[in-house]
Design a protein around this motif. Structure first.
Motif, PDB file in Angstrom:
ATOM      1  N   PHE A 161       0.825  -1.210   0.000  1.00  0.00           N
ATOM      2  CA  PHE A 161       0.000   0.000   0.000  1.00  0.00           C
ATOM      3  C   PHE A 161       0.861   1.263   0.000  1.00  0.00           C
ATOM      4  O   PHE A 161       0.406   2.346   0.341  1.00  0.00           O
ATOM      5  N   PHE A 180       1.015  -4.370   4.497  1.00  0.00           N
ATOM      6  CA  PHE A 180      -0.113  -3.564   4.022  1.00  0.00           C
ATOM      7  C   PHE A 180      -0.138  -2.290   4.882  1.00  0.00           C
ATOM      8  O   PHE A 180       0.841  -1.550   4.894  1.00  0.00           O
ATOM      9  N   ASP A 216      -6.377 -15.136   1.981  1.00  0.00           N
ATOM     10  CA  ASP A 216      -5.826 -13.843   1.590  1.00  0.00           C
ATOM     11  C   ASP A 216      -4.299 -13.912   1.483  1.00  0.00           C
ATOM     12  O   ASP A 216      -3.642 -14.494   2.350  1.00  0.00           O
ATOM     13  N   VAL A 217      -3.763 -13.256   0.461  1.00  0.00           N
ATOM     14  CA  VAL A 217      -2.313 -13.235   0.163  1.00  0.00           C
ATOM     15  C   VAL A 217      -1.575 -14.468   0.707  1.00  0.00           C
ATOM     16  O   VAL A 217      -0.600 -14.362   1.436  1.00  0.00           O
ATOM     17  N   GLU A 280      -5.447 -16.769  -2.692  1.00  0.00           N
ATOM     18  CA  GLU A 280      -5.085 -15.547  -3.411  1.00  0.00           C
ATOM     19  C   GLU A 280      -3.571 -15.608  -3.612  1.00  0.00           C
ATOM     20  O   GLU A 280      -2.791 -15.186  -2.771  1.00  0.00           O
ATOM     21  N   ASP A 343     -10.564  -5.958  -5.622  1.00  0.00           N
ATOM     22  CA  ASP A 343      -9.317  -5.196  -5.712  1.00  0.00           C
ATOM     23  C   ASP A 343      -9.078  -4.713  -7.143  1.00  0.00           C
ATOM     24  O   ASP A 343      -8.739  -3.545  -7.365  1.00  0.00           O
TER      25      ASP A 343
END
Ligand code: NOJ
Ligand code: CA
Length: 546
Positions: A161, A180, A216-217, A280, A343
């Motif tokens: 980010f 993040f 997630d990730v 992901e 996203d």
């Protein structure tokens, strides 16, 4: 109650041929805050989803993936989890989740939750305790490191980010890692206690009947033990890696991540019925993607393909990715394809440039390739992104980077059910948490009443898949096609031809009958072997028996 997405445990090979929803079905991603609001507070919720299961059943959806449902301060809209074994009060209660899982199961629909193991919220009790001192019992749940001699961050890792991935925690004089937001501290997956804590999280939700997780990730959770610097990107790297400037070689995508995935697969396989893991896997080359399926199907069931997501809606580009998958995918592993998510944005806008003809072609592609399609809520309407003022963005990425093109709010707006005030999403006088787009231009009720709509196209393509095993489990083979077109065969009896260009094209196809055309006017037409396709028109052909 659990809807089995996997075939029941079976030692005979017949289990391989049983219909398995995660391979043969269509999965549907719901952003819970934006699907349906049951209590008039302008925020979608679990009871709202339950009230709209009719739509999903009619559409032919086999399973849902819900974006995060756990308690969170919402710095990153649920991806900053404060409690892994509860429900966010905005969305409802554990009872509501149980009721949704049970009602979905009655319709043969499974429910997958979003698991966020890479990081927690800084409000999670583990982090609050870990930050209380260097000797705190949970200190080692997170990734802490001393400053460099000049006081700077321990290495060059960059947050996804923006800015450094390290945050100085002044009271204890060390940096903690945040890939993040600073309020999303990364967990330390080298710590066996972290692994054991997540085993319990998985077991907790499996016992409540959830059909699996989107993780997630999941490629990111283990970091280099020595915290080595990430190397600079090179000209051969994917444009998104070059834009970042660094290859995330040490900050994520480490080989040891596979130990964790195998551990989770073991837990998922030990359930009755077995549960499903969808990752992901945000890696941008196929050679890095394939290992996430494991060896002999012992890691993820499905690994999201971001090379495909980020390719242009272009015949040559997408065909190259799909042919690469067909060549490289190990053993019996299974591809997964998607064109939209919370996203990347909505396929209608980012792929099709808001041209409905192109969106129809994209949807036909997703629903007829060899692989599991994930639709994002609203894809079935060709719902576009909604232009929103970045100055008032709720998305932390837009706020932090100031980059309007990175505002993810635009693809998270409420589902348009009708054109009435409140859009059928909420009450007429409630203010939705994000603004609606043009309700009159695109809504479920109007499209349901129009047999020529995108909604009916998606419905009919899903019905066709359900009817013909060739369209689910059949093999894929590219057919020769003119530049701008992409054609392939599925199994014995089906072929697909897509004109992805703005010019009329001639495509050679096997003789047969058009089962579904994107413009619907050509449904049922007989095809003798070659076919003229107008700009941005696609067809599924049922091949005539020899
Ligand atoms: C990926 C999620 O899809 C995205 O929405 C989120 O911001 C990051 N992971 C961080 O959890
Ligand atoms: Ca609500």
């Amino acid at each position: 109650m659990v809807t089995p997405l996997s075939s029941p445990r079976c030692v005979s090979c017949s289990a391989m041929t049983a219909r398995t929803a995660w391979r043969d079905g269509v999965l549907y991603q719901i952003y819970p805050r934006s699907f349906a609001d049951s209590n008039g507070d302008g925020i979608g919720d679990l009871r709202g989803i339950l009230g709209r299961l009719d739509h999903l059943e009619w559409l032919g959806i086999d399973a849902l993936w819900l974006n995060p449902t756990m308690p969170s301060p919402n710095d990153d809209w649920g991806y900053d989890v404060a409690d892994y074994c509860a429900v966010h009060p905005d969305l409802g209660t554990l009872d509501d989740l149980d009721a949704l899982v049970a009602a979905a199961a009655e319709r043969g629909i499974g429910v997958l939750l979003d698991l966020v193991p890479n990081h927690t919220s800084d409000q999670h009790e583990w982090f609050v305790e870990a930050a209380s001192g260097r000797d705190a019992p949970h200190r080692d749940f997170y990734v802490w490191a001393d400053p460099r001699p000049d006081g700077g961050p321990p290495n060059n890792w960059l947050s996804n980010f923006g800015g450094s991935a390290w945050q100085l925690h002044e009271p204890t004089g060390q940096f903690y890692l945040n890939n993040f937001l600073p309020s999303q501290p990364d967990l330390n997956w080298w710590n066996e206690d972290v692994r054991a804590a997540f085993d319990e999280v998985l077991e907790f939700w499996f016992a409540r009947g959830i059909a699996g997780f989107r993780i997630d990730v999941c490629h990111a959770i283990i970091k280099d033990r020595e915290l080595r610097d990430d190397p600079a990107a090179t000209p051969e790297d994917h444009p998104l890696i070059r834009e970042r400037g660094h290859k995330q070689m040490f900050s994520m995508n480490r080989p040891e991540v596979h130990d964790v995935l195998r551990r989770w697969r073991g837990i998922a396989d030990a359930q009755d019925p077995r549960r499903v893991l969808v990752g992901e896997t945000y890696v941008l080359d196929l050679d890095s993607l394939m290992p996430y399926y494991g060896q002999g199907e012992d890691e993820l069931h499905l690994a999201f393909n971001f090379l495909f997501v980020h390719a242009e809606l272009d015949a040559e580009a997408l065909r190259a990715v799909v042919e690469g998958v067909e060549q490289k995918l190990p053993g019996a592993s299974w591809p997964v394809y998607t064109g939209s998510n919370h996203d990347a944005g909505r396929l209608m806008t980012r792929w099709a440039g808001d041209d409905e003809r192109r969106a129809r072609v994209a949807l036909m592609m997703l629903l007829t390739l060899r692989g599991t399609p994930f639709l994002y809520y609203g894809d079935e309407l060709a719902l576009p992104d909604v232009p929103l003022d970045p100055a008032t963005a709720l998305d932390p990425v837009a706020r932090r980077t100031g980059d309007a093109s990175r505002n993810r709010d635009v693809c998270r707006t409420p589902m348009p059910w009708t054109d009435e005030p409140g859009g059928g999403f909420t009450t007429a006088d409630a203010k939705p948490w994000l603004a609606f787009g043009d309700l009159a231009a695109c809504n479920v009720a109007a499209q349901r009443a129009d047999p020529g709509s995108v909604l009916h196209l998606v419905h009919d393509l899903i019905a066709l898949r359900r009817e013909h095993a060739d369209l689910t489990s059949g093999s894929y083979a590219t057919l020769p096609a003119a530049a701008g077109a992409w054609a392939w065969r599925r199994g014995e009896r089906f072929a697909v031809a897509l004109n992805m260009s703005g010019a009329e094209l001639e495509v050679d196809v096997p003789a047969g009958r058009i089962a579904v055309a994107t413009d619907r006017a050509r449904d049922g037409e007989c095809v003798a072997g070659s076919l003229r396709l107008g700009p941005y028109v696609g067809v599924v052909i049922e091949i005539a028996p020899e």
